[in-house]
Scaffold this motif. Structure first.
Motif, PDB file in Angstrom:
ATOM      1  N   GLN A 139       0.971  -1.231   0.136  1.00 36.84           N
ATOM      2  CA  GLN A 139       0.018   0.136   0.020  1.00 36.84           C
ATOM      3  C   GLN A 139       0.893   1.290  -0.016  1.00 36.84           C
ATOM      4  O   GLN A 139       0.507   2.244  -0.637  1.00 36.84           O
ATOM      5  CB  GLN A 139      -0.936   0.092   1.051  1.00 36.84           C
ATOM      6  N   GLY A 140       2.018   1.254   0.712  1.00 36.88           N
ATOM      7  CA  GLY A 140       2.694   2.309   0.970  1.00 36.88           C
ATOM      8  C   GLY A 140       3.655   2.559  -0.565  1.00 36.88           C
ATOM      9  O   GLY A 140       3.701   3.756  -0.801  1.00 36.88           O
ATOM     10  N   LEU A 141       3.901   1.532  -1.287  1.00 36.25           N
ATOM     11  CA  LEU A 141       4.461   1.800  -2.644  1.00 36.25           C
ATOM     12  C   LEU A 141       3.558   2.118  -3.553  1.00 36.25           C
ATOM     13  O   LEU A 141       3.813   3.106  -4.553  1.00 36.25           O
ATOM     14  CB  LEU A 141       4.983   0.198  -3.078  1.00 36.25           C
ATOM     15  N   VAL A 142       2.026   1.897  -3.494  1.00 36.43           N
ATOM     16  CA  VAL A 142       1.025   2.530  -4.251  1.00 36.43           C
ATOM     17  C   VAL A 142       0.931   4.112  -4.180  1.00 36.43           C
ATOM     18  O   VAL A 142       0.830   4.705  -5.049  1.00 36.43           O
ATOM     19  CB  VAL A 142      -0.141   1.811  -4.121  1.00 36.43           C
ATOM     20  N   ILE A 143       1.000   4.302  -2.761  1.00 30.12           N
ATOM     21  CA  ILE A 143       0.539   5.877  -2.599  1.00 30.12           C
ATOM     22  C   ILE A 143       2.002   6.721  -2.345  1.00 30.12           C
ATOM     23  O   ILE A 143       1.938   7.796  -2.261  1.00 30.12           O
ATOM     24  CB  ILE A 143      -0.067   5.821  -1.366  1.00 30.12           C
ATOM     25  N   GLY A 144       3.215   6.066  -2.572  1.00 25.62           N
ATOM     26  CA  GLY A 144       4.239   6.857  -2.503  1.00 25.62           C
ATOM     27  C   GLY A 144       4.792   7.196  -1.042  1.00 25.62           C
ATOM     28  O   GLY A 144       5.320   8.344  -0.742  1.00 25.62           O
ATOM     29  N   SER A 145       4.794   6.306  -0.061  1.00 24.38           N
ATOM     30  CA  SER A 145       4.929   6.628   1.260  1.00 24.38           C
ATOM     31  C   SER A 145       6.482   6.803   1.447  1.00 24.38           C
ATOM     32  O   SER A 145       7.071   5.980   1.055  1.00 24.38           O
ATOM     33  CB  SER A 145       4.380   5.475   2.377  1.00 24.38           C
ATOM     34  N   PRO A 173       8.346   6.351   4.390  1.00 16.04           N
ATOM     35  CA  PRO A 173       9.058   5.229   5.200  1.00 16.04           C
ATOM     36  C   PRO A 173       9.025   4.061   4.325  1.00 16.04           C
ATOM     37  O   PRO A 173       9.801   3.212   4.797  1.00 16.04           O
ATOM     38  CB  PRO A 173       7.951   5.193   6.248  1.00 16.04           C
ATOM     39  N   VAL A 174       8.289   3.858   3.271  1.00 10.72           N
ATOM     40  CA  VAL A 174       8.650   2.798   2.638  1.00 10.72           C
ATOM     41  C   VAL A 174       9.335   3.043   1.429  1.00 10.72           C
ATOM     42  O   VAL A 174      10.296   2.275   1.277  1.00 10.72           O
ATOM     43  CB  VAL A 174       6.974   2.164   1.875  1.00 10.72           C
ATOM     44  N   ILE A 175       9.445   4.025   0.752  1.00 18.31           N
ATOM     45  CA  ILE A 175      10.599   4.392  -0.232  1.00 18.31           C
ATOM     46  C   ILE A 175      11.821   4.713   0.020  1.00 18.31           C
ATOM     47  O   ILE A 175      12.905   4.347  -0.827  1.00 18.31           O
ATOM     48  CB  ILE A 175       9.996   5.525  -1.255  1.00 18.31           C
ATOM     49  N   TYR A 176      11.888   5.422   1.193  1.00 15.26           N
ATOM     50  CA  TYR A 176      13.265   5.612   1.584  1.00 15.26           C
ATOM     51  C   TYR A 176      14.176   4.547   1.682  1.00 15.26           C
ATOM     52  O   TYR A 176      15.291   4.290   1.135  1.00 15.26           O
ATOM     53  CB  TYR A 176      13.386   6.647   2.633  1.00 15.26           C
ATOM     54  N   PRO A 177      13.979   3.373   2.294  1.00 13.11           N
ATOM     55  CA  PRO A 177      14.908   2.201   2.551  1.00 13.11           C
ATOM     56  C   PRO A 177      14.871   1.510   1.334  1.00 13.11           C
ATOM     57  O   PRO A 177      15.965   1.106   1.004  1.00 13.11           O
ATOM     58  CB  PRO A 177      13.785   1.171   3.555  1.00 13.11           C
ATOM     59  N   VAL A 178      13.862   1.551   0.154  1.00 10.11           N
ATOM     60  CA  VAL A 178      14.410   1.044  -0.772  1.00 10.11           C
ATOM     61  C   VAL A 178      15.384   1.827  -1.874  1.00 10.11           C
ATOM     62  O   VAL A 178      16.081   0.990  -2.305  1.00 10.11           O
ATOM     63  CB  VAL A 178      13.006   0.902  -1.708  1.00 10.11           C
ATOM     64  N   LEU A 179      15.267   3.116  -1.667  1.00  9.50           N
ATOM     65  CA  LEU A 179      16.040   3.783  -2.395  1.00  9.50           C
ATOM     66  C   LEU A 179      17.540   3.570  -1.801  1.00  9.50           C
ATOM     67  O   LEU A 179      18.714   3.429  -2.600  1.00  9.50           O
ATOM     68  CB  LEU A 179      15.760   5.252  -2.254  1.00  9.50           C
ATOM     69  N   HIS A 180      17.563   3.449  -0.222  1.00  9.86           N
ATOM     70  CA  HIS A 180      18.753   3.133   0.023  1.00  9.86           C
ATOM     71  C   HIS A 180      19.605   2.010  -0.265  1.00  9.86           C
ATOM     72  O   HIS A 180      20.736   2.056  -0.420  1.00  9.86           O
ATOM     73  CB  HIS A 180      18.736   3.283   1.821  1.00  9.86           C
ATOM     74  N   TRP A 181      18.617   1.005  -0.140  1.00  8.61           N
ATOM     75  CA  TRP A 181      18.929  -0.313  -0.550  1.00  8.61           C
ATOM     76  C   TRP A 181      19.580  -0.429  -1.756  1.00  8.61           C
ATOM     77  O   TRP A 181      20.410  -1.119  -2.409  1.00  8.61           O
ATOM     78  CB  TRP A 181      17.974  -1.355  -0.397  1.00  8.61           C
ATOM     79  N   LEU A 182      18.874   0.169  -2.764  1.00  7.68           N
ATOM     80  CA  LEU A 182      19.164   0.077  -4.412  1.00  7.68           C
ATOM     81  C   LEU A 182      20.464   1.097  -4.659  1.00  7.68           C
ATOM     82  O   LEU A 182      21.246   0.402  -5.345  1.00  7.68           O
ATOM     83  CB  LEU A 182      18.140   0.829  -5.150  1.00  7.68           C
ATOM     84  N   LEU A 183      20.730   1.976  -3.818  1.00  7.16           N
ATOM     85  CA  LEU A 183      21.793   2.898  -4.289  1.00  7.16           C
ATOM     86  C   LEU A 183      22.999   2.404  -3.623  1.00  7.16           C
ATOM     87  O   LEU A 183      24.156   2.708  -4.046  1.00  7.16           O
ATOM     88  CB  LEU A 183      21.425   4.369  -3.718  1.00  7.16           C
ATOM     89  N   GLN A 184      22.847   1.669  -2.554  1.00  4.80           N
ATOM     90  CA  GLN A 184      24.113   0.993  -2.022  1.00  4.80           C
ATOM     91  C   GLN A 184      24.690  -0.070  -2.757  1.00  4.80           C
ATOM     92  O   GLN A 184      25.906  -0.165  -2.859  1.00  4.80           O
ATOM     93  CB  GLN A 184      23.696   0.297  -0.729  1.00  4.80           C
ATOM     94  N   ARG A 185      23.860  -1.020  -3.648  1.00  5.83           N
ATOM     95  CA  ARG A 185      24.555  -1.885  -4.531  1.00  5.83           C
ATOM     96  C   ARG A 185      24.047  -1.840  -5.872  1.00  5.83           C
ATOM     97  O   ARG A 185      23.312  -2.881  -6.468  1.00  5.83           O
ATOM     98  CB  ARG A 185      24.094  -3.173  -3.571  1.00  5.83           C
ATOM     99  N   THR A 186      24.180  -0.632  -6.713  1.00  7.71           N
ATOM    100  CA  THR A 186      23.648  -0.492  -7.961  1.00  7.71           C
ATOM    101  C   THR A 186      24.263  -1.160  -8.944  1.00  7.71           C
ATOM    102  O   THR A 186      23.686  -2.122  -9.776  1.00  7.71           O
ATOM    103  CB  THR A 186      23.959   0.885  -8.272  1.00  7.71           C
ATOM    104  N   ASN A 187      25.652  -1.548  -8.831  1.00  9.03           N
ATOM    105  CA  ASN A 187      26.364  -2.591  -9.965  1.00  9.03           C
ATOM    106  C   ASN A 187      25.935  -4.013  -9.873  1.00  9.03           C
ATOM    107  O   ASN A 187      25.808  -4.725 -10.971  1.00  9.03           O
ATOM    108  CB  ASN A 187      27.846  -2.332  -9.619  1.00  9.03           C
ATOM    109  N   GLU A 188      25.802  -4.325  -8.471  1.00 12.76           N
ATOM    110  CA  GLU A 188      25.442  -5.754  -8.333  1.00 12.76           C
ATOM    111  C   GLU A 188      24.111  -5.987  -8.832  1.00 12.76           C
ATOM    112  O   GLU A 188      23.645  -7.155  -9.432  1.00 12.76           O
ATOM    113  CB  GLU A 188      25.589  -6.177  -6.928  1.00 12.76           C
ATOM    114  N   LEU A 189      23.281  -4.954  -8.389  1.00 15.18           N
ATOM    115  CA  LEU A 189      21.767  -5.209  -9.028  1.00 15.18           C
ATOM    116  C   LEU A 189      21.612  -5.097 -10.669  1.00 15.18           C
ATOM    117  O   LEU A 189      20.781  -5.576 -11.055  1.00 15.18           O
ATOM    118  CB  LEU A 189      20.899  -4.108  -8.214  1.00 15.18           C
ATOM    119  N   LYS A 190      22.356  -4.372 -11.302  1.00 17.18           N
ATOM    120  CA  LYS A 190      22.469  -4.260 -12.738  1.00 17.18           C
ATOM    121  C   LYS A 190      22.799  -5.601 -13.343  1.00 17.18           C
ATOM    122  O   LYS A 190      22.099  -5.992 -14.104  1.00 17.18           O
ATOM    123  CB  LYS A 190      23.498  -3.319 -13.229  1.00 17.18           C
ATOM    124  N   LYS A 191      23.821  -6.383 -12.696  1.00 20.08           N
ATOM    125  CA  LYS A 191      24.241  -7.601 -13.120  1.00 20.08           C
ATOM    126  C   LYS A 191      22.948  -8.488 -12.951  1.00 20.08           C
ATOM    127  O   LYS A 191      22.689  -9.444 -13.804  1.00 20.08           O
ATOM    128  CB  LYS A 191      25.387  -8.213 -12.478  1.00 20.08           C
TER     129      LYS A 191
END
Length: 768
Positions: free
Chosen positions: A176-182, A184-202
């Motif tokens: 629900q938070g991802l749908v409404i752009g909350s 507290p939901v999006i900040y941890p996702v962005l932090h997790w994605l930006l920490q390991r961008t190269n690994e996630l690209k692969k």
């Protein structure tokens, strides 16, 4: 709890300076105030955010900090508590902002502007980060439905193996938070994605090729789908191995210096080879007829390649022929079994069997299959409904269980009320309903049993065909059935009688052989007795061994005379043969001398003629190919014009027929109008009745003619189906063969080759 006061009165909205903000050290003591630019704060919450930013920049890590703000006299004093969890999230925000301001995003955010983003803008930032990881995610979320956006992001986060914190209820909150752009939901996702961008690209790149598509088992029954799925799995495994090899090569540590040295060494070797080729060309130019020898060598290589290609093609055609023979044998066996099954059948039994099959099939189509289809649709609707609903937690399940129990109790109460009424008519109807339900269940069970037996019969027939094919491949004979087996048994019986007679004759011969052996033994014993008596008589007379010596002398003299005769004949024959051979050799030499001279001249002529023949043949082939292409084009044009002519003729005849029909209909309409206009009612009814009768008789005649033509057509199709299918198959094979010949011819024309002549050790070698 540590309390700090700003010491300055603050209005609800206005302009404040960061100079009024105290600097808080790591030991929670107030130091000198910070100097900064003037910031506009709209309300008290924004001021608290600004204080929070300065606290994070100062590096404070206490448990809790309370800000007591002195407001204007008309405003009550308020205390805002800043928890450590909020400070941790602010640390995440700082990391996110720093990474978004770098390559490749190049944003211009600070903590305040990023924290003040709208939910839609925050979702767009998250989508931009996902698009950097997976380029397929480049989407403007304003043009996309929120459900689709959430579904797309959730699927990609699942592929990237992102695990949201918490249990199942937190998962529903996360969706629900991802749908409404909350935040507290999006900040941890962005932090997790930006920490390991190269690994996630692969990981996203590999997921495009390694996520297996699940194909339902009923679709895999199709041979084409099954083969495609196997090919898909093989390609996936090949991609895995190639990717591993690529990664190993990347990490193998090849240095650029080594690669450059290898390239330079290869270039030097290339130069040496070019020089060597030039020297060899100069040597070859001195050889007589070197162009002709090179041409012959090229032709030899081309012919060898053609021979290999034809051998491979021959093997493929042999395999195709073998498979075709196997298919033909299977079809012949099926035809024999069907003929054998139809040989003993009568029309009544066939009609009865067909009626039973029609009844069974009609029951399956009208009753069983619709029920099963309706049940499947209900299940599908229920499952779709379950899927469309949000994920339920433990409390939701407990609530549903309580509702189910309440409904069950209500149903039981209603059943008890109905049983208390106990109406006799309803009782009889219930009895009939029970009987009808029992009969329907039995009918369904029998239908299922029949379907299972049919499937078992089909599987057993397939097994029998497989076993017969195995037996045929094992010893080359077919399994006998029915009348063939009876004939085989009768033939075995006749052979067994002949075998018994022969066995009896052999026994008689054995008995006669035993008698003759016994007679031979008796005669040998008598000969030994006579010789013993003769030896005793010779000893008495004083001439022992006389008879034996006399026999030996006679035998040796006879052998000597025979050998002398053979020697004389052999010497004479050999001398005569030598004389004849010498005379023949001299005659042949004298006769062959002019022939050999002519043969040398003819050989030279033959070589010249073969060369000229090859040239003429190539010219003829090219000319024939051009003429053939022109002829095919002209034939296509003629065929098209003929088809147009036939179409125009058919249109002309059709138009004439339609005109005649319309004239007849017009005359009939005029007659009917006359009858309708006439004052005589009886004549009017008679005309109407006659028109209707004529129309119905015409329709009946047309339908009868059409049915007759269709029956004749069906009969002709049944009679000519087998030969036509065989002819179609033969034509397809012929087309395939001609296409193969065409490809071979084109390949032979377009193929070129290069050869080299090398002189080593006094020998000339031609390398192709």
């Amino acid at each position: 709890m540590c309390t700090r006061s700003c010491g300055q009165p603050l209005q609800r909205s206005g302009v404040i300076s960061t100079a009024h903000l105290p600097h808080i050290g790591k030991d929670n003591h107030v130091e000198e105030p910070l100097n900064g630019a003037v910031a506009r704060v709209l309300d008290l919450d924004d001021f608290v955010g600004l204080i929070q930013e300065h606290i994070i920049a100062a590096g404070w890590h206490g448990e809790r900090l309370t800000l007591v703000l002195e407001l204007a006299p008309e405003q009550p004093q308020q205390a805002h508590h800043l928890n450590y969890k909020t400070l941790i999230m602010s640390d995440q925000i700082k990391f996110i902002v720093d990474n978004l301001n770098k390559e490749p995003f190049k944003k211009s955010y600070n903590l305040i502007t990023f924290d003040s983003l709208e939910p839609m803008q925050l979702l767009q930032v998250l989508n931009d980060v996902l698009a950097e990881i997976d380029p397929k995610q480049v989407v403007d979320i304003r043009e996309e439905m929120p459900e689709q956006t959430a579904k797309r992001m959730l699927s990609l986060l699942g592929i990237l193996k992102y695990k949201p914190p918490g249990n199942a209820t937190d998962m529903s909150t996360f969706r629900q938070g991802l749908v409404i752009g909350s935040k507290p939901v999006i900040y941890p996702v962005l932090h997790w994605l930006l920490q390991r961008t190269n690994e996630l690209k692969k990981r996203a790149y590999l997921a495009r090729f390694l996520i297996k598509l699940e194909v339902p088992s009923e679709f895999l029954q199709d041979e084409t789908v099954s083969d495609t799925n196997k090919q898909y799995e093989e390609l996936m495994e090949a991609f895995k191995t190639l990717h591993k090899e690529c990664e190993q090569l990347k990490t193998s540590g090849f240095s650029t210096a080594e690669i450059r040295r290898d390239i330079s060494a290869m270039e030097e070797e290339k130069d040496q080879l070019i020089k060597r080729v030039e020297r060899l060309k100069k040597r070859v130019e001195t050889v007589q007829n070197h162009q002709r020898m090179l041409k012959i060598a090229r032709q030899l290589r081309v012919e060898k390649e053609r021979e290999e290609f034809l051998a491979q093609q021959k093997q493929e055609q042999k395999n195709q022929l073998f498979h075709a023979v196997q298919r033909l044998q299977r079809v012949q066996n099926q035809l024999k079994s069907m003929r054998h099954a139809a040989a003993d059948a009568k029309p009544e039994s066939l009609m009865k069997r067909l009626e039973e099959e029609i009844k069974f099939n009609s029951y399956m189509v009208t009753e069983k299959f619709p029920k099963e289809l309706e049940n499947k649709k209900k299940e599908l609707h229920f499952l779709q409904k379950v899927v469309s609903e949000p994920a339920m937690g433990h409390s939701d399940l407990l609530e549903l269980e309580s509702k189910i129990n309440e409904i069950n109790t209500q149903i039981n109460q209603l059943i008890e009320k109905k049983m208390l009424r106990n109406e006799p008519i309803e009782g009889k109807l219930s009895l009939y309903r029970q009987q009808a339900s029992i009969i329907s269940r039995k009918k369904e069970a029998k239908a299922e049993e029949l379907q299972e037996t049919k499937e078992k019969l089909a599987s057993l027939e397939r097994e029998v065909s497989v076993k017969t094919n195995q037996a045929r491949e094992f010893d080359g004979t077919e399994v006998l059935k029915g009348d063939e087996f009876k004939r085989y048994v009768s033939k075995l019986r006749s052979k067994s009688t002949v075998f018994k007679k022969k066995h009896q004759i052999i026994a008689e011969f054995k008995a006669e052989f035993g008698l003759l052996q016994r007679t031979e033994e008796l005669l040998k014993q008598r000969l030994e007795n006579i010789q013993h008596q003769l030896q005793t008589i010779e000893e008495k007379k004083g001439i022992s061994g006389y008879s034996y010596t006399q026999e030996e002398l006679e035998r040796v003299s006879a052998l000597k005379s025979e050998v002398d005769e053979m020697k004389g004949r052999t010497l004479d024959d050999m001398s005569e043969m030598v004389r004849k051979l010498n005379s023949l050799v001299s005659e042949k030499k004298s006769a062959l001398a002019p022939v050999i001279k002519e043969l040398r001249q003819l050989r030279q002529k033959c070589q010249e003629l073969t060369q000229e023949c090859d040239e003429k043949k190539s010219q003829y082939d090219s000319c024939a190919a051009g003429l053939e292409s022109n002829r095919s084009k002209l034939e296509q044009e003629v065929r098209g014009l003929r088809e147009e002519c036939l179409q125009e003729e058919s249109k002309y005849h059709y138009t004439n027929c339609m005109i005649k029909n319309l004239e007849v209909q017009l005359h009939r309409a005029i007659d009917e109008m006359k009858a309708y206009v006439s004052s005589d009612q009886q004549e009017k009814r008679k005309a109407i009745r006659q028109v209707i009768l004529e129309q119905y008789t015409k329709n009946i005649a047309e339908q009868e003619n059409l049915g007759k033509k269709l029956r004749e057509k069906q009969k002709a199709v049944r009679e000519s189906h087998g030969p036509n299918m065989k002819q179609v198959k033969m034509w397809r094979d012929f087309e395939q063969l001609m296409e193969c010949k065409k490809q071979c011819f084109l390949k032979q024309q377009n193929q070129t080759s290069i050869g080299q002549v090398i002189q080593e050790g006094g020998e000339d070698r031609l390398i192709l």
